[in-house]
Design an enzyme around this catalytic site. Structure first.
Site, PDB file in Angstrom:
ATOM      1  N   SER A 131       1.489  -1.310   5.324  1.00 22.46           N
ATOM      2  CA  SER A 131       1.912  -1.618   4.398  1.00 22.46           C
ATOM      3  C   SER A 131       1.293  -2.998   3.485  1.00 22.46           C
ATOM      4  O   SER A 131      -0.025  -2.913   3.478  1.00 22.46           O
ATOM      5  CB  SER A 131       3.497  -2.202   4.327  1.00 22.46           C
ATOM      6  OG  SER A 131       4.066  -2.528   3.107  1.00 22.46           O
ATOM      7  N   ASP A 195       7.712   7.807   0.114  1.00 24.94           N
ATOM      8  CA  ASP A 195       7.691   6.412   0.373  1.00 24.94           C
ATOM      9  C   ASP A 195       8.305   5.665  -1.025  1.00 24.94           C
ATOM     10  O   ASP A 195       8.015   5.716  -2.067  1.00 24.94           O
ATOM     11  CB  ASP A 195       6.270   5.714   0.408  1.00 24.94           C
ATOM     12  CG  ASP A 195       6.189   4.264   0.970  1.00 24.94           C
ATOM     13  OD1 ASP A 195       7.254   3.524   0.540  1.00 24.94           O
ATOM     14  OD2 ASP A 195       5.258   4.164   1.696  1.00 24.94           O
ATOM     15  N   HIS A 240       8.696   4.982   3.915  1.00 20.06           N
ATOM     16  CA  HIS A 240       7.836   3.704   4.163  1.00 20.06           C
ATOM     17  C   HIS A 240       7.794   3.578   5.669  1.00 20.06           C
ATOM     18  O   HIS A 240       8.550   2.505   6.122  1.00 20.06           O
ATOM     19  CB  HIS A 240       8.204   2.787   3.548  1.00 20.06           C
ATOM     20  CG  HIS A 240       7.397   1.450   3.451  1.00 20.06           C
ATOM     21  ND1 HIS A 240       6.159   1.631   2.899  1.00 20.06           N
ATOM     22  CD2 HIS A 240       7.453   0.260   3.778  1.00 20.06           C
ATOM     23  CE1 HIS A 240       5.474   0.311   2.816  1.00 20.06           C
ATOM     24  NE2 HIS A 240       6.281  -0.301   3.496  1.00 20.06           N
TER      25      HIS A 240
END
Length: 277
Positions: A131, A195, A240
């Site tokens: 991320s 995500d 995610h």
């Protein structure tokens, strides 16, 4: 700054520096890579056991105010003004604070330089992250002396870059600060199709910008992992997070760009033979 570490179990010839995501800590990824979450099949080796020559470093980000979370202080590599990142927003404005991105790059670069001083050349070091950490790794791994001010700058070339569920930050300034070696650095980019924090399409758009602006090659899903350019892999129904298949691809990538070194017991006679040829 503290870091979680996985020490190599064989001769140390390569290092992976992996940055966590916003609000997290290095220990979380140390545990994931070590197999503490028991993702393995019976008899399957852990990731470190499959790469015994690799040292893993999982640094902790400094605590700072994050605009996207109403100014709350938390572990963060740089300030970002909006989350989640959606495709329509991505092209409207730059969400990352330039100065704090530079500060984050210097943290990773310091770790790189410490490994170099310890005897591991940059060509045997991979920077990666998840991320926000993946975005930081992209800047560090492809950036030149305008970002990596404590290293040898444009002469520096890492073995590879890993971006998991990340994006291309500071897209309006990225091109002007790129390393001349950026096209030849292997990049593994993994992203989940479900995500909802950093949308899959944002990852795709980021790779397209790197192609269009910098001429970096994007490989097909059938190409070998670890070759110069970007290997973008999509993982169906993954949010995610990460998954076993992504971890398998990560190991394959690292095995390609950081292969075990074959040592010669007595190199002097070998050099004499080469010299006589």
């Amino acid at each position: 700054m503290s870091s979680a570490i996985i020490q190599p179990t064989a001769a140390h010839t390569a290092t992976v520096i992996f940055a966590h995501g916003l609000g997290d800590e290095g220990e979380s990824w140390r545990a994931a890579i070590s197999g503490d979450y028991d993702y393995r099949k019976p008899g399957e080796l852990t990731i470190p056991a499959r790469l015994p020559h690799v040292k893993w470093i999982f640094p902790d980000a400094p605590e700072q105010a994050v605009t996207a979370n109403f100014g709350t202080r938390m572990p963060s590599w740089f300030d970002i003004s909006n989350l989640p990142l959606q495709p329509g927003q991505y092209f409207n404005k730059v969400f990352e604070d330039d100065e704090s991105v530079r500060n984050g790059v210097q943290i990773i670069d310091d770790l790189v330089q410490a490994e170099v001083k310890a005897g591991i050349p940059e060509s045997r070091i991979v920077v990666g992250g998840f991320s926000q950490g993946g975005s930081l790794a992209l800047v560090t791994g492809l950036g030149g002396k305008d970002w990596r001010t404590k290293s040898s700058g444009d002469e520096s070339k890492l073995a590879g870059v890993v971006v998991l569920s990340g994006w291309m930050p500071l897209r309006e300034k990225f091109k002007s600060r790129i390393s001349p070696h950026a096209k030849s650095v292997p990049v593994f980019w993994g992203h989940g199709t479900a995500d909802a924090v950093i949308y899959h399409t944002v990852g795709e758009l980021s790779v397209e910008l790197l192609q269009e602006q910098l001429g970096i090659v994007k490989h097909s899903t059938h190409d070998q992992l670890g070759t110069p350019g970007i290997s973008f892999r999509s993982y169906e129904r993954m949010g995610h997070a990460s998954c076993n298949k992504e971890m398998e691809d990560l190991v394959t990538f690292l095995g390609s760009v950081l292969p075990p070194l074959q040592f010669v017991a007595n190199p002097e006679p070998v050099m004499q033979i080469i010299a006589r040829r």
